[in-house]
Design a protein around this motif. Structure first.
Motif, PDB file in Angstrom:
ATOM      1  N   ALA A 109     -22.402 -11.867  23.302  1.00 57.13           N
ATOM      2  CA  ALA A 109     -22.908 -11.053  22.201  1.00 57.13           C
ATOM      3  C   ALA A 109     -21.987 -11.190  20.986  1.00 57.13           C
ATOM      4  CB  ALA A 109     -22.991  -9.596  22.623  1.00 57.13           C
ATOM      5  N   ASN A 110     -22.556 -11.090  19.819  1.00 56.08           N
ATOM      6  CA  ASN A 110     -21.806 -11.090  18.568  1.00 56.08           C
ATOM      7  C   ASN A 110     -21.321  -9.660  18.348  1.00 56.08           C
ATOM      8  OD1 ASN A 110     -20.741 -12.340  16.365  1.00 56.08           O
ATOM      9  ND2 ASN A 110     -22.593 -12.265  15.142  1.00 56.08           N
ATOM     10  N   ILE A 111     -20.024  -9.414  18.560  1.00 59.25           N
ATOM     11  CA  ILE A 111     -19.472  -8.058  18.538  1.00 59.25           C
ATOM     12  C   ILE A 111     -18.236  -8.016  17.648  1.00 59.25           C
ATOM     13  CG2 ILE A 111     -18.366  -6.278  19.952  1.00 59.25           C
ATOM     14  CD1 ILE A 111     -20.013  -7.284  22.305  1.00 59.25           C
ATOM     15  N   CYS A 112     -18.049  -6.893  16.980  1.00 59.34           N
ATOM     16  CA  CYS A 112     -16.818  -6.633  16.218  1.00 59.34           C
ATOM     17  C   CYS A 112     -16.359  -5.213  16.512  1.00 59.34           C
ATOM     18  CB  CYS A 112     -17.058  -6.749  14.709  1.00 59.34           C
ATOM     19  SG  CYS A 112     -17.138  -8.421  14.079  1.00 59.34           S
ATOM     20  N   THR A 113     -15.045  -5.044  16.571  1.00 63.21           N
ATOM     21  CA  THR A 113     -14.464  -3.709  16.603  1.00 63.21           C
ATOM     22  C   THR A 113     -13.595  -3.576  15.358  1.00 63.21           C
ATOM     23  OG1 THR A 113     -12.521  -4.394  17.864  1.00 63.21           O
ATOM     24  CG2 THR A 113     -14.440  -3.624  19.121  1.00 63.21           C
ATOM     25  N   ILE A 114     -13.371  -2.346  14.941  1.00 63.03           N
ATOM     26  CA  ILE A 114     -12.597  -2.096  13.731  1.00 63.03           C
ATOM     27  C   ILE A 114     -11.665  -0.920  13.975  1.00 63.03           C
ATOM     28  CG2 ILE A 114     -14.390  -0.625  12.749  1.00 63.03           C
ATOM     29  CD1 ILE A 114     -13.638  -1.706   9.969  1.00 63.03           C
ATOM     30  N   SER A 115     -10.457  -1.011  13.427  1.00 61.30           N
ATOM     31  CA  SER A 115      -9.520   0.117  13.458  1.00 61.30           C
ATOM     32  C   SER A 115      -8.769   0.142  12.125  1.00 61.30           C
ATOM     33  CB  SER A 115      -8.545  -0.003  14.633  1.00 61.30           C
ATOM     34  OG  SER A 115      -7.746  -1.159  14.498  1.00 61.30           O
ATOM     35  N   THR A 116      -8.262   1.298  11.765  1.00 68.55           N
ATOM     36  CA  THR A 116      -7.582   1.448  10.470  1.00 68.55           C
ATOM     37  C   THR A 116      -6.282   2.227  10.615  1.00 68.55           C
ATOM     38  OG1 THR A 116      -8.789   3.487   9.995  1.00 68.55           O
ATOM     39  CG2 THR A 116      -9.752   1.444   9.163  1.00 68.55           C
ATOM     40  N   ILE A 117      -5.389   1.991   9.681  1.00 69.07           N
ATOM     41  CA  ILE A 117      -4.175   2.790   9.524  1.00 69.07           C
ATOM     42  C   ILE A 117      -4.082   3.128   8.041  1.00 69.07           C
ATOM     43  CG2 ILE A 117      -1.661   2.850   9.682  1.00 69.07           C
ATOM     44  CD1 ILE A 117      -1.887   0.774  11.940  1.00 69.07           C
ATOM     45  N   GLY A 118      -4.111   4.406   7.723  1.00 65.91           N
ATOM     46  CA  GLY A 118      -4.040   4.847   6.329  1.00 65.91           C
ATOM     47  C   GLY A 118      -2.622   4.785   5.783  1.00 65.91           C
ATOM     48  N   PHE A 119      -2.479   5.091   4.510  1.00 66.35           N
ATOM     49  CA  PHE A 119      -1.157   5.087   3.886  1.00 66.35           C
ATOM     50  C   PHE A 119      -0.594   6.505   3.810  1.00 66.35           C
ATOM     51  CE2 PHE A 119      -3.937   5.606   0.160  1.00 66.35           C
ATOM     52  CZ  PHE A 119      -3.297   6.607  -0.557  1.00 66.35           C
ATOM     53  N   THR A 120       0.729   6.593   3.804  1.00 65.31           N
ATOM     54  CA  THR A 120       1.456   7.841   3.597  1.00 65.31           C
ATOM     55  C   THR A 120       2.565   7.534   2.599  1.00 65.31           C
ATOM     56  OG1 THR A 120       1.008   8.600   5.840  1.00 65.31           O
ATOM     57  CG2 THR A 120       2.848   9.638   4.689  1.00 65.31           C
ATOM     58  N   THR A 121       2.683   8.336   1.567  1.00 64.75           N
ATOM     59  CA  THR A 121       3.708   8.107   0.561  1.00 64.75           C
ATOM     60  C   THR A 121       4.055   9.427  -0.112  1.00 64.75           C
ATOM     61  OG1 THR A 121       4.338   6.687  -1.307  1.00 64.75           O
ATOM     62  CG2 THR A 121       2.088   7.550  -1.322  1.00 64.75           C
ATOM     63  N   THR A 122       5.039   9.401  -0.984  1.00 64.89           N
ATOM     64  CA  THR A 122       5.369  10.567  -1.799  1.00 64.89           C
ATOM     65  C   THR A 122       5.065  10.228  -3.255  1.00 64.89           C
ATOM     66  OG1 THR A 122       7.651   9.833  -2.009  1.00 64.89           O
ATOM     67  CG2 THR A 122       7.172  11.382  -0.235  1.00 64.89           C
ATOM     68  N   TYR A 123       4.886  11.248  -4.049  1.00 63.15           N
ATOM     69  CA  TYR A 123       4.538  11.077  -5.459  1.00 63.15           C
ATOM     70  C   TYR A 123       5.373  12.050  -6.267  1.00 63.15           C
ATOM     71  CZ  TYR A 123       1.520  10.482  -9.563  1.00 63.15           C
ATOM     72  OH  TYR A 123       1.035  10.202 -10.818  1.00 63.15           O
ATOM     73  N   ASP A 124       6.071  11.546  -7.264  1.00 65.23           N
ATOM     74  CA  ASP A 124       6.955  12.352  -8.103  1.00 65.23           C
ATOM     75  C   ASP A 124       6.484  12.267  -9.556  1.00 65.23           C
ATOM     76  OD1 ASP A 124       8.976  13.441  -9.632  1.00 65.23           O
ATOM     77  OD2 ASP A 124      10.476  11.934  -9.074  1.00 65.23           O
ATOM     78  N   PRO A 125       5.640  13.216 -10.002  1.00 64.29           N
ATOM     79  CA  PRO A 125       5.099  13.136 -11.358  1.00 64.29           C
ATOM     80  C   PRO A 125       6.114  13.474 -12.456  1.00 64.29           C
ATOM     81  CG  PRO A 125       4.391  15.165 -10.336  1.00 64.29           C
ATOM     82  CD  PRO A 125       5.132  14.386  -9.281  1.00 64.29           C
ATOM     83  N   ILE A 126       7.292  13.949 -12.086  1.00 67.33           N
ATOM     84  CA  ILE A 126       8.293  14.370 -13.071  1.00 67.33           C
ATOM     85  C   ILE A 126       9.232  13.233 -13.459  1.00 67.33           C
ATOM     86  CG2 ILE A 126      10.162  16.013 -13.548  1.00 67.33           C
ATOM     87  CD1 ILE A 126       7.306  17.237 -13.271  1.00 67.33           C
ATOM     88  N   VAL A 127       9.664  12.418 -12.488  1.00 65.69           N
ATOM     89  CA  VAL A 127      10.644  11.366 -12.777  1.00 65.69           C
ATOM     90  C   VAL A 127      10.056   9.993 -12.427  1.00 65.69           C
ATOM     91  CG1 VAL A 127      12.973  10.494 -12.305  1.00 65.69           C
ATOM     92  CG2 VAL A 127      12.569  12.959 -12.384  1.00 65.69           C
ATOM     93  N   THR A 128      10.030   9.673 -11.144  1.00 69.55           N
ATOM     94  CA  THR A 128       9.662   8.330 -10.683  1.00 69.55           C
ATOM     95  C   THR A 128       8.269   7.906 -11.131  1.00 69.55           C
ATOM     96  OG1 THR A 128      11.059   8.664  -8.743  1.00 69.55           O
ATOM     97  CG2 THR A 128       9.489   6.853  -8.654  1.00 69.55           C
ATOM     98  N   ASN A 129       7.291   8.760 -10.950  1.00 69.58           N
ATOM     99  CA  ASN A 129       5.908   8.388 -11.245  1.00 69.58           C
ATOM    100  C   ASN A 129       5.399   8.930 -12.577  1.00 69.58           C
ATOM    101  OD1 ASN A 129       5.751   8.911  -7.861  1.00 69.58           O
ATOM    102  ND2 ASN A 129       5.410   6.879  -8.716  1.00 69.58           N
ATOM    103  N   LEU A 130       6.320   9.358 -13.429  1.00 69.07           N
ATOM    104  CA  LEU A 130       5.918   9.780 -14.771  1.00 69.07           C
ATOM    105  C   LEU A 130       5.338   8.599 -15.541  1.00 69.07           C
ATOM    106  CD1 LEU A 130       5.757  11.998 -16.915  1.00 69.07           C
ATOM    107  CD2 LEU A 130       8.067  11.353 -17.622  1.00 69.07           C
ATOM    108  N   THR A 131       5.939   7.423 -15.380  1.00 68.46           N
ATOM    109  CA  THR A 131       5.469   6.234 -16.102  1.00 68.46           C
ATOM    110  C   THR A 131       5.134   5.068 -15.172  1.00 68.46           C
ATOM    111  OG1 THR A 131       7.741   5.469 -16.393  1.00 68.46           O
ATOM    112  CG2 THR A 131       6.786   6.802 -18.174  1.00 68.46           C
ATOM    113  N   THR A 132       5.418   5.218 -13.886  1.00 69.97           N
ATOM    114  CA  THR A 132       5.186   4.135 -12.929  1.00 69.97           C
ATOM    115  C   THR A 132       4.228   4.584 -11.836  1.00 69.97           C
ATOM    116  OG1 THR A 132       7.445   3.358 -13.292  1.00 69.97           O
ATOM    117  CG2 THR A 132       6.320   2.548 -11.321  1.00 69.97           C
ATOM    118  N   PRO A 133       3.153   3.833 -11.588  1.00 71.94           N
ATOM    119  CA  PRO A 133       2.258   4.195 -10.484  1.00 71.94           C
ATOM    120  C   PRO A 133       2.992   4.149  -9.143  1.00 71.94           C
ATOM    121  CG  PRO A 133       1.289   2.481 -11.862  1.00 71.94           C
ATOM    122  CD  PRO A 133       2.716   2.628 -12.284  1.00 71.94           C
TER     123      PRO A 133
END
Length: 140
Positions: free
Chosen positions: A8-32
């Motif tokens: 049979a023509n079969i596929c399985t799929i699995s995922t791993i999401g991302f986890t990160t921190t976001y600093d809108p005051i210093v690091t991510n004020l100008t950098t994504p």
């Protein structure tokens, strides 16, 4: 005696999401803020799986399958973000075959593919944990 086996023509799929921190005051004020996630398919040899990613549970107004406007939410506030096919964060990974990466070569073994995430700079929101659920679909 005739013996028959059908593969049979079969596929399985699995995922791993991302986890990160976001600093809108210093690091991510100008950098994504960038991160990676992954989707892995295991498909019958010869299949041509195409993996699409939907708009997410908190899509912004005007979002479509082809041009998803994804958002993370803490329940009351939102952070915009994008999922991309490339490390330069140029080609959006969408929910249609035309906006998905080229079909994966099926080898019968698990084939991981990197998803590149980017949270744009200068999004000032309350301190909290923001999440989104995106459905990955494999068609073949």
């Amino acid at each position: 005696m005739t013996n028959t086996v059908t593969i049979a023509n079969i596929c399985t799929i699995s995922t791993i999401g991302f986890t990160t921190t976001y600093d809108p005051i210093v690091t991510n004020l100008t950098t994504p803020q960038t991160a990676t996630a992954s989707v892995t398919t295991t498909c019958t040899v010869g299949a041509s799986p195409v993996i699409t990613l939907d708009q997410g549970a908190h899509a912004n107004t005007g979002s479509t399958a082809a041009v998803p406007l994804r958002r993370l939410s803490n329940g009351t506030a939102f952070l915009n973000y994008g999922l991309f096919q490339d490390s330069g964060h140029v080609t959006t990974w969408g929910g249609t075959p035309a906006t998905a990466p080229t079909a994966v070569t099926a080898t019968g073994l698990a084939t991981p593919i990197t998803i590149y995430a980017s949270i744009p700079a200068a999004q000032s929101q309350p301190a909290a944990t923001y999440t989104d659920s995106v459905i990955a679909t494999v068609t073949f």
